[in-house]
Write a protein that holds these residues in place. Structure first.
Motif, PDB file in Angstrom:
ATOM      1  N   ILE A   1       0.841  -1.202   0.000  1.00 32.93           N
ATOM      2  CA  ILE A   1       0.000   0.000   0.000  1.00 32.93           C
ATOM      3  C   ILE A   1       0.873   1.248   0.000  1.00 32.93           C
ATOM      4  N   CYS A   2       1.918   1.256   0.838  1.00 34.35           N
ATOM      5  CA  CYS A   2       2.841   2.383   0.877  1.00 34.35           C
ATOM      6  C   CYS A   2       3.530   2.570  -0.474  1.00 34.35           C
ATOM      7  N   ASN A   3       3.845   1.473  -1.127  1.00 34.72           N
ATOM      8  CA  ASN A   3       4.528   1.538  -2.412  1.00 34.72           C
ATOM      9  C   ASN A   3       3.623   2.143  -3.481  1.00 34.72           C
ATOM     10  N   ALA A   4       2.324   1.920  -3.349  1.00 33.98           N
ATOM     11  CA  ALA A   4       1.382   2.500  -4.303  1.00 33.98           C
ATOM     12  C   ALA A   4       1.140   3.988  -4.022  1.00 33.98           C
ATOM     13  N   CYS A   5       1.176   4.360  -2.756  1.00 32.56           N
ATOM     14  CA  CYS A   5       0.905   5.748  -2.363  1.00 32.56           C
ATOM     15  C   CYS A   5       2.102   6.665  -2.626  1.00 32.56           C
TER      16      CYS A   5
ATOM     17  N   ALA B   1      23.184   0.380   0.402  1.00 27.41           N
ATOM     18  CA  ALA B   1      24.207   1.004  -0.443  1.00 27.41           C
ATOM     19  C   ALA B   1      24.475   0.154  -1.686  1.00 27.41           C
ATOM     20  N   GLN B   2      24.424  -1.169  -1.535  1.00 22.81           N
ATOM     21  CA  GLN B   2      24.575  -2.063  -2.690  1.00 22.81           C
ATOM     22  C   GLN B   2      23.417  -1.887  -3.671  1.00 22.81           C
ATOM     23  N   ARG B   3      22.211  -1.721  -3.133  1.00 21.70           N
ATOM     24  CA  ARG B   3      21.052  -1.509  -3.993  1.00 21.70           C
ATOM     25  C   ARG B   3      21.199  -0.234  -4.809  1.00 21.70           C
ATOM     26  N   LYS B   4      21.657   0.831  -4.162  1.00 24.43           N
ATOM     27  CA  LYS B   4      21.826   2.117  -4.856  1.00 24.43           C
ATOM     28  C   LYS B   4      22.879   2.015  -5.944  1.00 24.43           C
TER      29      LYS B   4
ATOM     30  N   ALA C   1      11.884   0.833  -4.800  1.00 20.22           N
ATOM     31  CA  ALA C   1      12.768   0.317  -5.850  1.00 20.22           C
ATOM     32  C   ALA C   1      12.203  -0.937  -6.503  1.00 20.22           C
ATOM     33  N   GLY C   2      11.232  -1.580  -5.878  1.00 20.77           N
ATOM     34  CA  GLY C   2      10.637  -2.792  -6.436  1.00 20.77           C
ATOM     35  C   GLY C   2       9.133  -2.773  -6.297  1.00 20.77           C
ATOM     36  N   ARG C   3       8.487  -3.723  -6.933  1.00 21.92           N
ATOM     37  CA  ARG C   3       7.023  -3.806  -6.873  1.00 21.92           C
ATOM     38  C   ARG C   3       6.538  -4.972  -6.021  1.00 21.92           C
ATOM     39  N   ALA C   4       7.365  -6.002  -5.889  1.00 19.61           N
ATOM     40  CA  ALA C   4       7.021  -7.168  -5.075  1.00 19.61           C
ATOM     41  C   ALA C   4       8.073  -7.325  -3.995  1.00 19.61           C
TER      42      ALA C   4
ATOM     43  N   GLU D   1       7.927   9.206   0.396  1.00 18.88           N
ATOM     44  CA  GLU D   1       9.127   8.768  -0.318  1.00 18.88           C
ATOM     45  C   GLU D   1      10.408   9.394   0.218  1.00 18.88           C
ATOM     46  N   GLY D   2      10.362  10.635   0.660  1.00 18.27           N
ATOM     47  CA  GLY D   2      11.577  11.292   1.116  1.00 18.27           C
ATOM     48  C   GLY D   2      11.830  11.226   2.600  1.00 18.27           C
ATOM     49  N   TYR D   3      11.064  10.422   3.348  1.00 20.49           N
ATOM     50  CA  TYR D   3      11.165  10.442   4.802  1.00 20.49           C
ATOM     51  C   TYR D   3      12.452   9.809   5.344  1.00 20.49           C
ATOM     52  N   CYS D   4      12.820   8.652   4.847  1.00 20.59           N
ATOM     53  CA  CYS D   4      13.996   7.953   5.372  1.00 20.59           C
ATOM     54  C   CYS D   4      14.439   6.907   4.368  1.00 20.59           C
ATOM     55  N   SER D   5      15.410   6.095   4.729  1.00 20.23           N
ATOM     56  CA  SER D   5      15.939   5.091   3.805  1.00 20.23           C
ATOM     57  C   SER D   5      14.935   4.004   3.451  1.00 20.23           C
TER      58      SER D   5
END
Length: 355
Positions: free
Chosen positions: A16-20, A349-352, A35-38, A24-28
């Motif tokens: 739900i958060c991913n859809a809303c 950091a690896q994801r980024k 970055a993903g959908r599932a 997005e800018g609150y924290c890591s």
């Protein structure tokens, strides 16, 4: 809630958060989430250990109760986070027991170890100062295993965690980025830089960020004091006791002061916060650990102040009992959060880098 149900509930809320994407800018957590959908079980575990439970997202959310979605992302991630520590801890039963009965366990260990150390004073010392009550060799024999065994336990636990979150080969750039984030505790500024709403939903505050920094740097200063004393003893043949204007004393007193202040402040903040936005089941363990760590700092300061009096042997036994309890409980307490969070920041950091 069982682990599978807990992960599934966290996944539901994350989707739900991913859809809303309002936060997005609150924290890591949210850039990593978006970055993903599932989300695999490992993804949810990673997000949970990135979360600092600042609660800013909860108070900004339009889908919290009484909305039918009933989102409480900080609360569910706190439960997943604690469950992940318990699942990866070695040996596992000790972790589960401490989180539910932390205060009683910490108190029992401090008193028990203090009585044992008090009894050992009958063996006599081999030097001046504290070593007159408990010999240097006895201290080394007791505290070397108490320091090394928890490190081995943490190494096993973090290796299990790293596999769960799909960690890859660590590069220096990943590690430096993670340490930079941890040192600044940037996520506790909640993205906009005004702080978080940990104590009061209508008031932004940097208090929790500053408290975390006081505790972290206080602990590091105390560790540096012990390390300096070890080097002076074995390398330069300069055994304790040390004068006030010496490296071990200056580092230890400043570190003990920060620890005592930070832990007392942290308990005050937790008492003013809403328990339902954290992991209510682990509240005893969290407060018990904070009080234990604060007592380590406070007892060290009292021992320094009264170290030349007749109370010194009793105060030394109490302080060393607290230190010994702290070390042995480290892999199973909130202290493990620092290690898991650093690992989660390295993975982030690896994801980024991959993106």
């Amino acid at each position: 809630m069982q682990t599978a149900d807990l992960i599934q509930e966290a996944r539901r809320q994350a989707e739900i958060c991913n859809a809303c994407r309002y936060c997005e800018g609150y924290c890591s957590v949210f850039p990593s989430m978006h970055a993903g959908r599932a989300f695999t079980d490992g993804d949810i575990t990673q997000l949970a250990n990135l979360c600092h439970n600042c609660r800013g997202c909860y108070y900004a959310c339009q889908y919290t109760a009484p909305h039918e979605f009933e989102l409480n992302l900080p609360g569910v991630l706190a439960e997943v986070r604690r469950d992940s520590w318990e699942a990866h801890a070695w040996p596992q039963p000790l972790a589960r027991r401490f989180h539910s009965h932390g205060g009683a366990i910490a108190l029992a260990l401090v008193v028990g170890f203090a009585l044992i150390l008090w009894a050992l004073r009958s063996l006599g010392g081999d030097g001046e100062g504290f070593y007159a009550a408990l010999s240097h060799n006895a201290m080394v024999a007791i505290f070397a295993p108490a320091f090394l065994l928890p490190l081995a336990s943490l190494a096993i636990s973090l290796r299990r965690f790293w596999r769960t979150v799909g960690g890859e080969k660590i590069r220096l750039s990943h590690l430096t980025a993670a340490i930079g984030m941890a040192g600044k505790m940037k996520d506790l500024a909640a993205g906009h830089g005004e702080g978080c709403n940990f104590e009061d939903e209508d008031r932004f505050s940097q208090a929790r960020r500053h408290v975390h920094q006081a505790i972290m740097y206080g602990f590091l200063l105390c560790f540096a004091a012990t390390s300096a004393g070890t080097v002076m003893h074995y390398v330069f043949d300069m055994p304790a006791p040390y004068p006030l204007f010496s490296l071990p004393k200056l580092l230890g007193l400043s570190g003990g002061g920060l620890l005592t202040l930070g832990c007392g402040w942290m308990v005050a903040l937790k008492l003013r916060s809403a328990r339902e936005l954290g992991d209510a089941k682990a509240w005893s363990g969290e407060v018990g650990f904070i009080l234990l760590l604060g007592f380590v700092g406070l007892s060290g300061l009292v021992l320094y102040g009264l170290g030349s009096t007749a109370l010194m042997p009793a105060l030394l036994a109490l302080h060393l009992g607290a230190v010994l309890s702290f070390f042995l409980l480290t892999p199973f307490t909130k202290m493990a959060h620092g290690f898991y969070r650093l690992a989660a920041l390295v993975r982030d950091a690896q994801r980024k880098t991959a993106n």
